[in-house]
Write a protein that holds these residues in place. Structure first.
Motif, PDB file in Angstrom:
ATOM      1  N   ALA A  69      52.978 -32.614 -15.023  1.00 45.74           N
ATOM      2  CA  ALA A  69      54.356 -32.426 -14.541  1.00 45.74           C
ATOM      3  C   ALA A  69      54.535 -33.204 -13.237  1.00 45.74           C
ATOM      4  O   ALA A  69      54.738 -32.625 -12.174  1.00 45.74           O
ATOM      5  CB  ALA A  69      54.642 -30.941 -14.327  1.00 45.74           C
ATOM      6  N   PRO A  70      54.479 -34.536 -13.306  1.00 43.56           N
ATOM      7  CA  PRO A  70      54.545 -35.335 -12.077  1.00 43.56           C
ATOM      8  C   PRO A  70      55.942 -35.379 -11.484  1.00 43.56           C
ATOM      9  O   PRO A  70      56.943 -35.261 -12.195  1.00 43.56           O
ATOM     10  CB  PRO A  70      54.108 -36.733 -12.556  1.00 43.56           C
ATOM     11  N   PHE A  71      55.992 -35.529 -10.174  1.00 44.07           N
ATOM     12  CA  PHE A  71      57.259 -35.729  -9.476  1.00 44.07           C
ATOM     13  C   PHE A  71      57.188 -37.102  -8.830  1.00 44.07           C
ATOM     14  O   PHE A  71      56.267 -37.381  -8.070  1.00 44.07           O
ATOM     15  CB  PHE A  71      57.476 -34.635  -8.437  1.00 44.07           C
ATOM     16  N   SER A  72      58.121 -37.967  -9.157  1.00 38.22           N
ATOM     17  CA  SER A  72      58.065 -39.354  -8.708  1.00 38.22           C
ATOM     18  C   SER A  72      58.055 -39.470  -7.183  1.00 38.22           C
ATOM     19  O   SER A  72      58.850 -38.823  -6.500  1.00 38.22           O
ATOM     20  CB  SER A  72      59.261 -40.125  -9.273  1.00 38.22           C
ATOM     21  N   PHE A  73      57.177 -40.322  -6.666  1.00 34.53           N
ATOM     22  CA  PHE A  73      57.107 -40.495  -5.207  1.00 34.53           C
ATOM     23  C   PHE A  73      58.390 -41.141  -4.683  1.00 34.53           C
ATOM     24  O   PHE A  73      58.749 -40.962  -3.513  1.00 34.53           O
ATOM     25  CB  PHE A  73      55.870 -41.315  -4.825  1.00 34.53           C
ATOM     26  N   LEU A 101      52.114 -37.390  -0.670  1.00 33.05           N
ATOM     27  CA  LEU A 101      51.293 -38.095   0.320  1.00 33.05           C
ATOM     28  C   LEU A 101      51.521 -39.599   0.258  1.00 33.05           C
ATOM     29  O   LEU A 101      51.515 -40.281   1.290  1.00 33.05           O
ATOM     30  CB  LEU A 101      49.818 -37.770   0.102  1.00 33.05           C
ATOM     31  N   LYS A 102      51.729 -40.126  -0.941  1.00 34.19           N
ATOM     32  CA  LYS A 102      52.029 -41.560  -1.054  1.00 34.19           C
ATOM     33  C   LYS A 102      53.351 -41.870  -0.360  1.00 34.19           C
ATOM     34  O   LYS A 102      53.454 -42.855   0.382  1.00 34.19           O
ATOM     35  CB  LYS A 102      52.087 -41.969  -2.526  1.00 34.19           C
ATOM     36  N   ALA A 103      54.363 -41.024  -0.607  1.00 36.07           N
ATOM     37  CA  ALA A 103      55.658 -41.228   0.045  1.00 36.07           C
ATOM     38  C   ALA A 103      55.530 -41.124   1.565  1.00 36.07           C
ATOM     39  O   ALA A 103      56.143 -41.895   2.301  1.00 36.07           O
ATOM     40  CB  ALA A 103      56.668 -40.206  -0.476  1.00 36.07           C
ATOM     41  N   CYS A 104      54.727 -40.180   2.038  1.00 32.63           N
ATOM     42  CA  CYS A 104      54.505 -40.032   3.486  1.00 32.63           C
ATOM     43  C   CYS A 104      53.845 -41.283   4.069  1.00 32.63           C
ATOM     44  O   CYS A 104      54.227 -41.750   5.147  1.00 32.63           O
ATOM     45  CB  CYS A 104      53.629 -38.808   3.759  1.00 32.63           C
ATOM     46  N   ALA A 105      52.861 -41.804   3.357  1.00 33.11           N
ATOM     47  CA  ALA A 105      52.159 -42.991   3.851  1.00 33.11           C
ATOM     48  C   ALA A 105      53.099 -44.191   3.918  1.00 33.11           C
ATOM     49  O   ALA A 105      53.104 -44.935   4.901  1.00 33.11           O
ATOM     50  CB  ALA A 105      50.964 -43.299   2.943  1.00 33.11           C
ATOM     51  N   VAL A 106      53.906 -44.371   2.882  1.00 33.73           N
ATOM     52  CA  VAL A 106      54.839 -45.501   2.836  1.00 33.73           C
ATOM     53  C   VAL A 106      55.884 -45.385   3.944  1.00 33.73           C
ATOM     54  O   VAL A 106      56.245 -46.385   4.575  1.00 33.73           O
ATOM     55  CB  VAL A 106      55.520 -45.568   1.450  1.00 33.73           C
ATOM     56  N   ASP A 107      56.346 -44.162   4.205  1.00 34.44           N
ATOM     57  CA  ASP A 107      57.410 -43.959   5.197  1.00 34.44           C
ATOM     58  C   ASP A 107      56.889 -43.538   6.566  1.00 34.44           C
ATOM     59  O   ASP A 107      57.665 -43.081   7.417  1.00 34.44           O
ATOM     60  CB  ASP A 107      58.409 -42.922   4.673  1.00 34.44           C
ATOM     61  N   LEU A 136      51.962 -51.524   7.317  1.00 30.91           N
ATOM     62  CA  LEU A 136      52.600 -50.588   8.246  1.00 30.91           C
ATOM     63  C   LEU A 136      52.481 -49.138   7.774  1.00 30.91           C
ATOM     64  O   LEU A 136      52.920 -48.224   8.462  1.00 30.91           O
ATOM     65  CB  LEU A 136      54.081 -50.959   8.423  1.00 30.91           C
ATOM     66  N   SER A 137      51.915 -48.924   6.595  1.00 29.23           N
ATOM     67  CA  SER A 137      51.788 -47.569   6.069  1.00 29.23           C
ATOM     68  C   SER A 137      50.747 -46.782   6.865  1.00 29.23           C
ATOM     69  O   SER A 137      49.978 -47.344   7.643  1.00 29.23           O
ATOM     70  CB  SER A 137      51.406 -47.599   4.586  1.00 29.23           C
ATOM     71  N   THR A 138      50.717 -45.469   6.634  1.00 28.08           N
ATOM     72  CA  THR A 138      49.818 -44.599   7.405  1.00 28.08           C
ATOM     73  C   THR A 138      48.931 -43.773   6.474  1.00 28.08           C
ATOM     74  O   THR A 138      48.984 -42.555   6.473  1.00 28.08           O
ATOM     75  CB  THR A 138      50.647 -43.667   8.313  1.00 28.08           C
ATOM     76  N   VAL A 139      48.118 -44.461   5.671  1.00 28.63           N
ATOM     77  CA  VAL A 139      47.220 -43.777   4.741  1.00 28.63           C
ATOM     78  C   VAL A 139      46.263 -42.860   5.491  1.00 28.63           C
ATOM     79  O   VAL A 139      45.945 -41.750   5.047  1.00 28.63           O
ATOM     80  CB  VAL A 139      46.437 -44.803   3.896  1.00 28.63           C
ATOM     81  N   GLU A 140      45.817 -43.306   6.661  1.00 21.80           N
ATOM     82  CA  GLU A 140      44.827 -42.531   7.433  1.00 21.80           C
ATOM     83  C   GLU A 140      45.406 -41.208   7.950  1.00 21.80           C
ATOM     84  O   GLU A 140      44.647 -40.307   8.337  1.00 21.80           O
ATOM     85  CB  GLU A 140      44.285 -43.360   8.606  1.00 21.80           C
ATOM     86  N   ASP A 141      46.721 -41.062   7.945  1.00 24.30           N
ATOM     87  CA  ASP A 141      47.352 -39.828   8.426  1.00 24.30           C
ATOM     88  C   ASP A 141      47.572 -38.794   7.319  1.00 24.30           C
ATOM     89  O   ASP A 141      48.193 -37.756   7.558  1.00 24.30           O
ATOM     90  CB  ASP A 141      48.705 -40.142   9.084  1.00 24.30           C
ATOM     91  N   GLN A 142      47.076 -39.080   6.115  1.00 17.12           N
ATOM     92  CA  GLN A 142      47.278 -38.169   4.990  1.00 17.12           C
ATOM     93  C   GLN A 142      46.037 -37.296   4.788  1.00 17.12           C
ATOM     94  O   GLN A 142      44.917 -37.805   4.692  1.00 17.12           O
ATOM     95  CB  GLN A 142      47.579 -38.959   3.711  1.00 17.12           C
ATOM     96  N   ARG A 143      46.252 -35.986   4.719  1.00 16.74           N
ATOM     97  CA  ARG A 143      45.144 -35.029   4.545  1.00 16.74           C
ATOM     98  C   ARG A 143      45.253 -34.339   3.195  1.00 16.74           C
ATOM     99  O   ARG A 143      46.304 -33.823   2.839  1.00 16.74           O
ATOM    100  CB  ARG A 143      45.170 -33.978   5.658  1.00 16.74           C
ATOM    101  N   ILE A 144      44.139 -34.333   2.459  1.00 16.54           N
ATOM    102  CA  ILE A 144      44.081 -33.630   1.177  1.00 16.54           C
ATOM    103  C   ILE A 144      43.124 -32.455   1.340  1.00 16.54           C
ATOM    104  O   ILE A 144      41.933 -32.639   1.631  1.00 16.54           O
ATOM    105  CB  ILE A 144      43.596 -34.568   0.051  1.00 16.54           C
ATOM    106  N   LEU A 145      43.658 -31.249   1.186  1.00 14.98           N
ATOM    107  CA  LEU A 145      42.864 -30.037   1.356  1.00 14.98           C
ATOM    108  C   LEU A 145      42.671 -29.384  -0.013  1.00 14.98           C
ATOM    109  O   LEU A 145      43.635 -28.953  -0.633  1.00 14.98           O
ATOM    110  CB  LEU A 145      43.568 -29.071   2.314  1.00 14.98           C
ATOM    111  N   GLU A 146      41.427 -29.339  -0.483  1.00 22.98           N
ATOM    112  CA  GLU A 146      41.148 -28.752  -1.794  1.00 22.98           C
ATOM    113  C   GLU A 146      41.002 -27.240  -1.694  1.00 22.98           C
ATOM    114  O   GLU A 146      40.375 -26.723  -0.768  1.00 22.98           O
ATOM    115  CB  GLU A 146      39.858 -29.344  -2.375  1.00 22.98           C
TER     116      GLU A 146
END
Length: 325
Positions: A69-73, A101-107, A136-146
């Motif tokens: 059930a994906p939600f488009s970034f 998280l992809k949308a956050c990194a891009v924006d 200019l993206s911020t991949v390093e600012d994305q946290r994935i908590l399992e």
């Protein structure tokens, strides 16, 4: 006194004047919510959106399609750009394969994503590593908590988040295996549900119990949300046998218990979905081709009234006596 129509015309003229100034678009200095110009702002307030996906053939849709059930970034990105500014923090307690998280990194926002399923969490990491090439993206600012969001959320500080956006499980509907599931998911070797973890909210059999547990979880999200900030929840109504469940309305009403107030509702039209002959030729069964986006706000805290000093109180008392003479 002006008529309603005349007052409306005045407002529209003022708005047109504002838009006319936008040869070089500027963000109003009074805008504390986002970084949109007046023209960009107005478009995003329309109550019906067309779902904007990348298309099944796009190389970056490969990972997104692996979620049932994906939600488009691209759609979640619109919400993030409207309800936050660059550098602010966004929380998704059901992050799935990482669209938020992809949308956050891009924006250039800071994202926190919680995911119970280890497979989906790993796909989120892969997605951030392979689908974002913008310097200019911020991949390093994305946290994935399992883990279970009900266990992870208490570790996030009070009022530390600027926006909550997510698409939770729609009860146990993904556990049903109809011809649509067989045609679109199983035939292509794709996951048809969220897995068999007993902690998965979709495993709860009773709808009212599910709704209560989901409400408690969003109450924890509300605790992490700053005063006056917003929460957007993407849901769909569904059928339970012959009964039609208005999930969006049930959830909106239930969230009032945890202090979240409805501010609006968007209809997300899914025009790409296939049509199936449900009910034919015996009864009406709808092809559900839309989702709802609940827009809720955590009320602003009332500002404390300034305490009266003894000097001010005495001055007021003298003034009152003078008027009484």
């Amino acid at each position: 006194m002006k008529t309603t129509n005349a007052a409306h015309d005045d407002v529209m003229e003022a708005l047109d004047a504002e838009l006319a100034k936008e040869d070089q678009p500027k963000v109003d200095p009074r805008n504390k919510l986002n970084e949109l110009t007046a023209k960009e702002w107005i478009v995003e307030t329309i109550s019906v959106w067309n779902q904007r996906g990348l298309g099944a053939g796009h190389p970056d849709a490969k990972i997104e399609r692996q979620h049932p059930a994906p939600f488009s970034f691209t759609d979640v990105g619109r919400l993030i750009r409207y309800f936050t500014k660059s550098g602010q923090t966004v929380l998704d307690p059901f992050v799935g394969v990482g669209s938020t998280l992809k949308a956050c990194a891009v924006d250039r926002r800071k994202g926190i994503g919680i995911e119970l399923n280890p497979q989906f969490a790993e796909l989120s990491r892969e997605r951030l590593d392979t689908e974002i090439g913008d310097m200019l993206s911020t991949v390093e600012d994305q946290r994935i908590l399992e883990g279970d969001a009900r266990d992870v959320l208490p570790t996030i500080a009070d009022e530390s988040v600027d926006f909550v956006v997510t698409s939770p499980p729609y009860w146990s509907i993904l556990k049903k295996e109809d011809h649509k599931v067989r045609q679109e998911r199983l035939a292509n070797g794709l996951s048809k549900d969220y897995g068999d973890d007993p902690r998965d909210l979709a495993m709860i059999e009773d709808y009212e119990e599910f709704l209560e547990e989901l409400t408690r979880l969003f109450g924890e999200c509300a605790r992490t949300l700053k005063s006056g900030k917003y929460m957007a929840i993407i849901v769909s109504d569904f059928r339970d046998k012959s009964r039609y469940i208005m999930f969006h309305a049930d959830l909106a009403r239930s969230l009032e218990k945890v202090g979240m107030e409805m501010r609006g509702l968007k209809v997300l039209y899914q025009r790409h979905k296939k049509v199936f002959p449900y009910g034919y030729p015996y009864s009406y069964v709808p092809n559900i081709h839309n989702q709802y986006i609940l827009i809720l706000q955590k009320p602003k805290k009332a500002e404390p009234k300034p305490k009266k000093t003894r000097k001010a109180a005495a001055k007021k008392d003298v003034s009152a006596k003078a008027k009484g003479k």
